[in-house]
Design a protein around this motif. Structure first.
Motif, PDB file in Angstrom:
ATOM      1  N   LEU A   1      -5.087 -23.690  17.254  1.00  0.00           N
ATOM      2  CA  LEU A   1      -3.688 -23.503  17.609  1.00  0.00           C
ATOM      3  C   LEU A   1      -2.772 -23.800  16.432  1.00  0.00           C
ATOM      4  CD1 LEU A   1      -3.798 -25.128  21.164  1.00  0.00           C
ATOM      5  CD2 LEU A   1      -3.586 -22.695  20.628  1.00  0.00           C
TER       6      LEU A   1
ATOM      7  N   GLU B   1       1.133 -22.057  16.817  1.00  0.00           N
ATOM      8  CA  GLU B   1       1.648 -22.067  18.181  1.00  0.00           C
ATOM      9  C   GLU B   1       2.375 -23.367  18.512  1.00  0.00           C
ATOM     10  OE1 GLU B   1      -0.843 -20.980  21.347  1.00  0.00           O
ATOM     11  OE2 GLU B   1      -1.508 -19.085  20.450  1.00  0.00           O
TER      12      GLU B   1
ATOM     13  N   ARG C   1       1.740 -26.383  15.488  1.00  0.00           N
ATOM     14  CA  ARG C   1       1.945 -25.947  14.098  1.00  0.00           C
ATOM     15  C   ARG C   1       2.303 -27.118  13.190  1.00  0.00           C
ATOM     16  NH1 ARG C   1       6.741 -25.175  16.676  1.00  0.00           N
ATOM     17  NH2 ARG C   1       8.650 -25.766  15.562  1.00  0.00           N
TER      18      ARG C   1
END
Length: 351
Positions: A161, A166, A170
């Motif tokens: 992720l 996302e 992040r």
């Protein structure tokens, strides 16, 4: 059950029964989702909330490991701002939940670090329905394997992720990941740090992405020699009354064996006089000590009287530990040479 799992279970169960159960914590979640982990989104979508006092945000959801057909509830606490952050994975104790370690997580968020709490089916708060016998049965090598694999899957998912950029993921720094846990969660921490269970064909639970570790109320069990293979930084936290709520040990002396067995170099230990097993749970009073109460054991007065002192030191030392080991913070490293606030009987050592 295949031969490998049977061998590890039979050889290792006694070691894990020496760990004490952490209490199921039922403190209110900081998110707006009142459904709890069983009601969290099964596809990874999260319920979000915020802590106005600190500016941190909390999201909660669930991942599914398709290879094991296993749900892994999680709770992500992010400090305020938008800068990249270190992240610590936290594993609750036997009979615990996502609420375990909340006090510590908030302190780390206040210092600019994120936490990812995991809940482990088979050794979470659902086991209390079976009473003390069911709780002890859950403290097995088989459950430890499941926990270690939960951690491995969670790390791969959070990194995926993060790479996709996302949402809050992040912000996670892949080079600044830590692992921590209380009681059975401390055993989980030792396992993913590289503990050798000295059983032929035992699965490798090591997670190489972690840079440092902190084990709250760890236990050496039958495999103290296997701790010699843990060479990454490890902080052990225990105290004079940190016994086994479901076992025979009444003091924390046996927990010192973990620090002693670890190789010299990157290890540290905080020993708190008057601290008991509940002291290190980080989940507050509500629900804590449930296993102890099931056996009719009353909590001693010392850890209650000294609670504020213990909490201050645990927060201060662990925060500096993460900042020093994950972020190379020179000031935190300097403070760890001689932590302030130690009282008579408290001990700090590095070696």
């Amino acid at each position: 059950m295949d031969k490998t799992r049977r061998e590890l279970l039979m050889a290792g169960s006694a070691a894990f029964l020496s760990t004490a159960a952490t209490a199921p914590a039922f403190a209110a979640t900081a998110t707006n989702d009142t459904r709890g982990p069983r009601g969290a989104a099964r596809d990874g979508r999260a319920a979000a909330g915020a802590d106005p006092a600190s500016g941190s945000t909390v999201q909660q959801g669930s991942w599914r490991d398709p290879q094991r057909s296993r749900e892994i509830p999680w709770r992500l606490r992010m400090p305020g701002g938008d800068q990249p952050v270190a992240l610590v994975v936290f594993s609750h104790g036997l009979g615990g939940s996502l609420d375990g370690g909340t006090e510590w997580a908030q302190a780390w968020a206040d210092a600019g670090m994120a936490t990812l709490h995991l809940q482990h089916a088979g050794s979470d708060r659902a086991i209390w329905a079976s009473g003390p016998r069911g709780v002890k049965a859950a403290a097995s090598a088989e459950q430890l394997m499941a926990r270690g694999q939960d951690v491995q899957f969670a790390v791969s998912e959070l990194l995926r992720l993060q790479q996709l950029g996302e949402g809050p993921w992040r912000r996670v720094r892949p080079d600044a990941l830590g692992m921590s846990g209380h009681s059975f969660g401390a055993q989980t921490t030792l396992a993913v740090a590289g503990r050798d269970f000295q059983v032929a064909s035992a699965p490798d639970l090591t997670e190489s992405h972690f840079k440092a570790f902190a084990a709250f109320s760890p236990a050496a069990g039958l495999f103290s020699g296997g701790l010699k293979g843990i060479t990454r930084p490890m902080l052990c936290l225990t105290g004079s009354l940190d016994g086994n709520p479901l076992g025979q040990e009444r003091t924390g002396d046996y927990r010192r064996a973990v620090y002693t067995a670890l190789p010299a170099g990157a290890k540290a230990q905080l020993w708190l006089e008057g601290a008991d097993h509940m002291t290190f749970g980080g989940g507050g009073e509500r629900g804590a000590g449930f296993g102890q109460r099931l056996l009719g054991r009353q909590r001693e007065q010392a850890p209650q009287t000294l609670a504020a002192h213990h909490t201050y030191l645990i927060k201060a030392v662990t925060t500096d530990w993460w900042r020093a080991r994950l972020l190379d913070d020179e000031e935190a490293t300097r403070r760890l040479k001689s932590p302030k606030g130690l009282a008579a009987g408290d001990e700090w050592e590095q070696g």
